[in-house]
Design a protein around this motif. Structure first.
Motif, PDB file in Angstrom:
ATOM      1  N   PHE A 210       0.845  -1.191   0.000  1.00  0.00           N
ATOM      2  CA  PHE A 210       0.000   0.000   0.000  1.00  0.00           C
ATOM      3  C   PHE A 210       0.879   1.238   0.000  1.00  0.00           C
ATOM      4  O   PHE A 210       1.652   1.465   0.932  1.00  0.00           O
ATOM      5  CB  PHE A 210      -0.900  -0.036   1.239  1.00  0.00           C
ATOM      6  N   GLY A 211       0.794   2.033  -1.065  1.00  0.00           N
ATOM      7  CA  GLY A 211       1.626   3.232  -1.168  1.00  0.00           C
ATOM      8  C   GLY A 211       0.905   4.425  -0.559  1.00  0.00           C
ATOM      9  O   GLY A 211      -0.274   4.634  -0.803  1.00  0.00           O
ATOM     10  N   PHE A 212       1.613   5.173   0.252  1.00  0.00           N
ATOM     11  CA  PHE A 212       0.993   6.300   0.960  1.00  0.00           C
ATOM     12  C   PHE A 212       1.717   7.547   0.494  1.00  0.00           C
ATOM     13  O   PHE A 212       2.827   7.830   0.929  1.00  0.00           O
ATOM     14  CB  PHE A 212       1.181   6.051   2.459  1.00  0.00           C
ATOM     15  N   LEU A 213       1.100   8.277  -0.453  1.00  0.00           N
ATOM     16  CA  LEU A 213       1.805   9.389  -1.100  1.00  0.00           C
ATOM     17  C   LEU A 213       1.282  10.736  -0.619  1.00  0.00           C
ATOM     18  O   LEU A 213       0.171  10.841  -0.129  1.00  0.00           O
ATOM     19  CB  LEU A 213       1.621   9.311  -2.621  1.00  0.00           C
ATOM     20  N   GLY A 214       2.090  11.740  -0.822  1.00  0.00           N
ATOM     21  CA  GLY A 214       1.685  13.087  -0.449  1.00  0.00           C
ATOM     22  C   GLY A 214       2.899  13.980  -0.419  1.00  0.00           C
ATOM     23  O   GLY A 214       4.023  13.502  -0.274  1.00  0.00           O
ATOM     24  N   ALA A 215       2.649  15.303  -0.568  1.00  0.00           N
ATOM     25  CA  ALA A 215       3.761  16.242  -0.519  1.00  0.00           C
ATOM     26  C   ALA A 215       4.298  16.310   0.904  1.00  0.00           C
ATOM     27  O   ALA A 215       3.677  15.778   1.832  1.00  0.00           O
ATOM     28  CB  ALA A 215       3.285  17.618  -0.976  1.00  0.00           C
ATOM     29  N   ASN A 216       5.432  16.985   1.092  1.00  0.00           N
ATOM     30  CA  ASN A 216       5.952  17.169   2.447  1.00  0.00           C
ATOM     31  C   ASN A 216       4.926  17.919   3.279  1.00  0.00           C
ATOM     32  O   ASN A 216       4.354  18.897   2.829  1.00  0.00           O
ATOM     33  CB  ASN A 216       7.250  17.990   2.419  1.00  0.00           C
ATOM     34  N   GLY A 217       4.684  17.458   4.479  1.00  0.00           N
ATOM     35  CA  GLY A 217       3.758  18.163   5.358  1.00  0.00           C
ATOM     36  C   GLY A 217       2.303  17.832   5.093  1.00  0.00           C
ATOM     37  O   GLY A 217       1.411  18.453   5.654  1.00  0.00           O
ATOM     38  N   ALA A 218       2.033  16.848   4.224  1.00  0.00           N
ATOM     39  CA  ALA A 218       0.641  16.505   3.926  1.00  0.00           C
ATOM     40  C   ALA A 218       0.025  15.664   5.041  1.00  0.00           C
ATOM     41  O   ALA A 218      -1.187  15.501   5.099  1.00  0.00           O
ATOM     42  CB  ALA A 218       0.556  15.764   2.597  1.00  0.00           C
TER      43      ALA A 218
ATOM     44  N   PRO B 180      18.916   4.850  -8.367  1.00  0.00           N
ATOM     45  CA  PRO B 180      17.804   4.075  -8.943  1.00  0.00           C
ATOM     46  C   PRO B 180      18.043   2.562  -8.930  1.00  0.00           C
ATOM     47  O   PRO B 180      17.113   1.803  -8.687  1.00  0.00           O
ATOM     48  CB  PRO B 180      17.730   4.591 -10.386  1.00  0.00           C
ATOM     49  N   ILE B 181      19.295   2.147  -9.171  1.00  0.00           N
ATOM     50  CA  ILE B 181      19.539   0.703  -9.223  1.00  0.00           C
ATOM     51  C   ILE B 181      19.315   0.080  -7.847  1.00  0.00           C
ATOM     52  O   ILE B 181      18.643  -0.942  -7.704  1.00  0.00           O
ATOM     53  CB  ILE B 181      20.980   0.420  -9.706  1.00  0.00           C
ATOM     54  N   THR B 182      19.860   0.747  -6.808  1.00  0.00           N
ATOM     55  CA  THR B 182      19.682   0.220  -5.463  1.00  0.00           C
ATOM     56  C   THR B 182      18.215   0.264  -5.069  1.00  0.00           C
ATOM     57  O   THR B 182      17.711  -0.612  -4.374  1.00  0.00           O
ATOM     58  CB  THR B 182      20.510   1.036  -4.464  1.00  0.00           C
ATOM     59  N   ARG B 183      17.501   1.298  -5.547  1.00  0.00           N
ATOM     60  CA  ARG B 183      16.082   1.389  -5.235  1.00  0.00           C
ATOM     61  C   ARG B 183      15.341   0.199  -5.811  1.00  0.00           C
ATOM     62  O   ARG B 183      14.482  -0.392  -5.172  1.00  0.00           O
ATOM     63  CB  ARG B 183      15.516   2.689  -5.794  1.00  0.00           C
ATOM     64  N   ARG B 184      15.721  -0.139  -7.018  1.00  0.00           N
ATOM     65  CA  ARG B 184      15.103  -1.294  -7.685  1.00  0.00           C
ATOM     66  C   ARG B 184      15.350  -2.572  -6.853  1.00  0.00           C
ATOM     67  O   ARG B 184      14.446  -3.345  -6.581  1.00  0.00           O
ATOM     68  CB  ARG B 184      15.715  -1.409  -9.098  1.00  0.00           C
ATOM     69  N   GLN B 185      16.630  -2.730  -6.408  1.00  0.00           N
ATOM     70  CA  GLN B 185      16.960  -3.905  -5.595  1.00  0.00           C
ATOM     71  C   GLN B 185      16.187  -3.899  -4.281  1.00  0.00           C
ATOM     72  O   GLN B 185      15.738  -4.942  -3.801  1.00  0.00           O
ATOM     73  CB  GLN B 185      18.462  -3.934  -5.279  1.00  0.00           C
ATOM     74  N   PHE B 186      16.023  -2.683  -3.733  1.00  0.00           N
ATOM     75  CA  PHE B 186      15.289  -2.547  -2.483  1.00  0.00           C
ATOM     76  C   PHE B 186      13.851  -3.026  -2.670  1.00  0.00           C
ATOM     77  O   PHE B 186      13.297  -3.735  -1.841  1.00  0.00           O
ATOM     78  CB  PHE B 186      15.314  -1.081  -2.048  1.00  0.00           C
ATOM     79  N   TRP B 187      13.261  -2.641  -3.819  1.00  0.00           N
ATOM     80  CA  TRP B 187      11.883  -3.060  -4.081  1.00  0.00           C
ATOM     81  C   TRP B 187      11.782  -4.560  -4.297  1.00  0.00           C
ATOM     82  O   TRP B 187      10.753  -5.159  -3.994  1.00  0.00           O
ATOM     83  CB  TRP B 187      11.292  -2.270  -5.239  1.00  0.00           C
TER      84      TRP B 187
ATOM     85  N   HIS C 149       8.321   9.552  -2.007  1.00  0.00           N
ATOM     86  CA  HIS C 149       8.264  10.740  -2.842  1.00  0.00           C
ATOM     87  C   HIS C 149       8.406  10.376  -4.311  1.00  0.00           C
ATOM     88  O   HIS C 149       8.106  11.157  -5.188  1.00  0.00           O
ATOM     89  CB  HIS C 149       9.443  11.668  -2.522  1.00  0.00           C
ATOM     90  N   TYR C 150       8.947   9.174  -4.568  1.00  0.00           N
ATOM     91  CA  TYR C 150       9.284   8.808  -5.946  1.00  0.00           C
ATOM     92  C   TYR C 150       8.076   8.211  -6.641  1.00  0.00           C
ATOM     93  O   TYR C 150       7.524   7.208  -6.199  1.00  0.00           O
ATOM     94  CB  TYR C 150      10.428   7.802  -5.956  1.00  0.00           C
ATOM     95  N   MET C 151       7.666   8.849  -7.745  1.00  0.00           N
ATOM     96  CA  MET C 151       6.448   8.402  -8.417  1.00  0.00           C
ATOM     97  C   MET C 151       6.656   7.085  -9.146  1.00  0.00           C
ATOM     98  O   MET C 151       5.713   6.339  -9.362  1.00  0.00           O
ATOM     99  CB  MET C 151       5.952   9.480  -9.379  1.00  0.00           C
ATOM    100  N   ASP C 152       7.921   6.803  -9.554  1.00  0.00           N
ATOM    101  CA  ASP C 152       8.143   5.504 -10.190  1.00  0.00           C
ATOM    102  C   ASP C 152       7.907   4.382  -9.178  1.00  0.00           C
ATOM    103  O   ASP C 152       7.420   3.320  -9.517  1.00  0.00           O
ATOM    104  CB  ASP C 152       9.557   5.416 -10.792  1.00  0.00           C
ATOM    105  N   GLU C 153       8.190   4.676  -7.904  1.00  0.00           N
ATOM    106  CA  GLU C 153       7.943   3.663  -6.882  1.00  0.00           C
ATOM    107  C   GLU C 153       6.460   3.455  -6.660  1.00  0.00           C
ATOM    108  O   GLU C 153       6.017   2.358  -6.325  1.00  0.00           O
ATOM    109  CB  GLU C 153       8.603   4.072  -5.559  1.00  0.00           C
ATOM    110  N   ALA C 154       5.701   4.554  -6.851  1.00  0.00           N
ATOM    111  CA  ALA C 154       4.258   4.434  -6.659  1.00  0.00           C
ATOM    112  C   ALA C 154       3.687   3.379  -7.598  1.00  0.00           C
ATOM    113  O   ALA C 154       2.768   2.641  -7.240  1.00  0.00           O
ATOM    114  CB  ALA C 154       3.593   5.786  -6.905  1.00  0.00           C
ATOM    115  N   GLU C 155       4.297   3.285  -8.787  1.00  0.00           N
ATOM    116  CA  GLU C 155       3.811   2.306  -9.762  1.00  0.00           C
ATOM    117  C   GLU C 155       3.997   0.872  -9.283  1.00  0.00           C
ATOM    118  O   GLU C 155       3.334  -0.042  -9.746  1.00  0.00           O
ATOM    119  CB  GLU C 155       4.550   2.474 -11.103  1.00  0.00           C
ATOM    120  N   TYR C 156       4.963   0.671  -8.388  1.00  0.00           N
ATOM    121  CA  TYR C 156       5.226  -0.687  -7.906  1.00  0.00           C
ATOM    122  C   TYR C 156       4.165  -1.157  -6.923  1.00  0.00           C
ATOM    123  O   TYR C 156       4.101  -2.333  -6.595  1.00  0.00           O
ATOM    124  CB  TYR C 156       6.577  -0.781  -7.171  1.00  0.00           C
ATOM    125  N   CYS C 157       3.364  -0.213  -6.369  1.00  0.00           N
ATOM    126  CA  CYS C 157       2.431  -0.579  -5.305  1.00  0.00           C
ATOM    127  C   CYS C 157       1.168  -1.205  -5.886  1.00  0.00           C
ATOM    128  O   CYS C 157       0.788  -0.950  -7.022  1.00  0.00           O
ATOM    129  CB  CYS C 157       2.034   0.653  -4.502  1.00  0.00           C
TER     130      CYS C 157
END
Lengths: 368, 243
Positions: free
Chosen positions: B34-42, B169-176, B194-202
């Motif tokens: 479950f991705g929980f997105l929002g700007a800083n302070g949202a 990005p590569i490490t992020r991919r491995q993290f996912w 904050h990363y919208m490409d990560e949002a796609e993974y959710c």
């Protein structure tokens, strides 16, 4: 229990891997004790004096040699006229000048009354007073020797005995003081820093999310420092007794439990500080300004409390350090037992409870 | 997949006059990412802290792993893992000591810890580095290690608060990959980013604006709903609508 043990083990890794902490923990006590014991002392030895002897007879020579034979005074020069007195002081190394007037022995023998003049450099008032006292004592002795125990009319001869510290060793004052200072430093400052460090690093959050109870987190952080500071107080006691001949007249058990109690007081202060702030820097500044300075200046360690202005005397009562120094001196020098030190012990215990209750309630508020 | 891992109803947190989280309601299914997105302070971090038991809500209901967040925080704490924005391992401890410490405070037995340590080091290919101080590891490795340690006690839900900040990005991919691995075992993942490409993974994402949830659906459905090609556009549309 196993969780708690793991926590304490982790805390020990932190302590023993940080070289700076280790230097503070073990270097500081030794350096301070040696510094205060040897270098910083308010005893006076080998003060340089000058003599202006107009009389130049056997009696005056005897007096001068009696004075300079003591370890307190060294004869630096013989002056020939009053004009030389001020220049001698101005050169800076002469602390006292003795002026013996013409006909000193004649007055003494015929009229049973002779005067001499002592001049001291009072730009340092404490030293000046001490020098006069030493000199007076020696002159008094000399007078007695010369009169061959004749009964002088109307003389009061005070017989002085310095109880509990006959040699007036200042190290007897400094050992308890340094011990208080170090325990304050290790317990209060180190705990407040180590707890705020977890907050700064963000690991505190992880710990709070874990099933570990908050009280256990705090206890786990504090226990290693309790053991360490207890160990350090033993080191200081050993240094004090073996190197400086500090006596322990009272019960050692009582002394150690007083140390334990004070460690707890300081630790609870440290916890309180860490509940007030989230940054290591602030915690350190608060400990420095709020704890160390008052401990040095107001606890009676360096300056006698009796000679402070009344408001400061009142302030000194809220310093745990003041009470601990009283306890230490009572047990070590006077050999007091529990009944005599019950009051300061009770005050320390009360302060500890107060600090703990305040900081625990603070901690809970932050968690909710 | 039917039993809810997290349910919230009108969950609200006020700080004085400021409403950080305004009556948010959502459900997260067991095993979901479950991705929980929002700007800083949202209000993302506030919401997450309430669910973890670090903050007490002002009003509203929430259950985590079936337990009430007001009264049953102890049971919740046993069943969740947490990784914060800040790097959360001890730098002056070795890799193994960190694993041992976190395993220990979650009450794992010595043999469990030994087993987990060996398994974890092997999976992250850190066998050589087991006795190295964490300080000496590159950031990406630290993050992967931190995640593995956050799930060392096999929690049923893991909360990740911006876990991949400052990572390439590569490490992020491995993290996912690690996150997927855990999700495949049935662990629920609750992640802010904050990363919208990560949002796609959710599996599903929610987008918070000013303390309220403005959108909640699968990435594909959201893109369709907002007529956008990427999650980035969806996010910008929502964030701009506020001003």
């Amino acid at each position: 229990m196993k969780q708690f043990f793991e926590f304490v083990k982790k805390e020990c890794f932190h302590i023993f891997r940080d070289r700076r902490t280790l230097i503070i923990l073990f270097g500081m006590p030794v350096v301070l004790i040696v510094l205060f014991g040897f270098a910083i002392t308010n005893e006076i030895r080998h003060a340089r004096i000058a003599v202006l002897d107009y009389s130049q007879d056997a009696l005056s020579h005897g007096l001068v040699s009696k004075i300079t034979a003591s370890t307190y005074f060294d004869l630096a020069e013989n002056l020939r006229s009053e004009k030389e007195i001020l220049p001698a002081f101005k050169k800076g190394d002469i602390r006292m000048v003795i002026v013996i007037p013409n006909g000193f022995s004649r007055d003494f023998i015929r009229e049973r009354k002779a005067a001499i003049q002592l001049l001291t450099d009072a730009s340092d008032p404490n030293t000046a007073t001490t020098l006069i006292n030493y000199a007076n004592a020696i002159i008094g002795q000399y007078q007695q020797e010369q009169t061959h125990l004749q009964h002088l009319p109307l003389t009061i001869h005070p017989e002085v005995r310095m109880v509990y510290n006959p040699m007036l060793k200042s190290v007897f004052l400094f050992v308890p003081g340094v011990m208080t200072l170090i325990l304050m430093l290790v317990c209060a400052m180190m705990t407040s820093i180590t707890i705020t460090r977890e907050k700064e690093l963000g690991t505190m959050e992880i710990l709070l999310v874990s099933p570990l109870r908050p009280v256990l987190i705090i206890a786990g952080k504090v226990v290693p420092y309790v053991l360490l500071s207890f160990f350090i107080s033993i080191i200081i006691l050993c240094l004090g007794t073996w190197i400086f001949g500090m006596p322990v007249k009272g019960s050692i058990l009582l002394l150690l439990s007083a140390c334990g109690l004070f460690c707890l007081t300081a630790l609870s202060l440290g916890i309180l500080i860490s509940s007030l702030t989230n940054s290591q820097q602030t915690a350190m500044m608060i400990s420095m300004m709020g704890l160390l300075l008052p401990t040095i200046l107001l606890s009676g360690f360096v300056y006698p409390i009796e000679s402070m202005p009344v408001p400061l005397q009142i302030v000194s009562n809220i310093l745990p350090a003041k009470w601990f120094i009283i306890i230490l001196k009572d047990i070590m020098l006077k050999g007091s037992g529990l009944p005599q030190i019950a009051l300061p012990m009770g005050i320390l215990a009360g302060m500890t409870c107060f600090f703990l209750i305040v900081s625990l309630s603070k901690f809970k508020i932050r968690l909710s | 997949m039917t039993q809810a891992a997290i349910t919230t109803t009108a969950l609200t947190k006020r700080f004085g006059n400021f409403i950080a989280t305004n009556a948010i309601s959502f459900d997260v299914a067991q095993g979901e990412i479950f991705g929980f997105l929002g700007a800083n302070g949202a209000g993302k971090t506030t919401a997450m802290r309430m669910l973890c038991g670090l903050l007490r809500p002002s009003s509203g209901e929430a259950r985590v792993a079936g337990f009430d967040i007001y009264t049953q925080t102890e049971q919740i704490k046993q069943r969740i893992g947490y990784m914060s924005q800040k790097f959360s391992l001890y730098e002056d401890l070795t890799v193994k000591e960190n694993i041992r410490f976190y395993g220990g405070i979650y009450g794992l037995s010595n043999s469990q810890i030994r087993e987990k340590t060996a398994d974890l080091l092997q999976r992250l290919s850190l066998e050589q580095e087991g006795n190295m101080l964490v300080r000496a590891l590159p950031l990406g490795w630290k993050q992967k290690l931190a995640f593995s340690i956050a799930v060392i006690h096999d929690p049923s839900i893991v909360f990740l608060d911006e876990p991949t900040g400052g990572v390439d990005p590569i490490t992020r991919r491995q993290f996912w990959d690690l996150i997927y691995e855990s999700a495949a075992k049935g662990v629920t993942i609750f992640v802010t980013t904050h990363y919208m490409d990560e949002a796609e993974y959710c599996n599903r994402i929610s987008i918070m604006v000013d303390g309220k949830i403005k959108a909640l659906d699968t990435p594909a459905a959201l893109k369709k709903q907002f007529g956008a090609d990427t999650m980035n556009e969806v996010f910008l549309q929502l964030a701009r609508a506020k001003s």
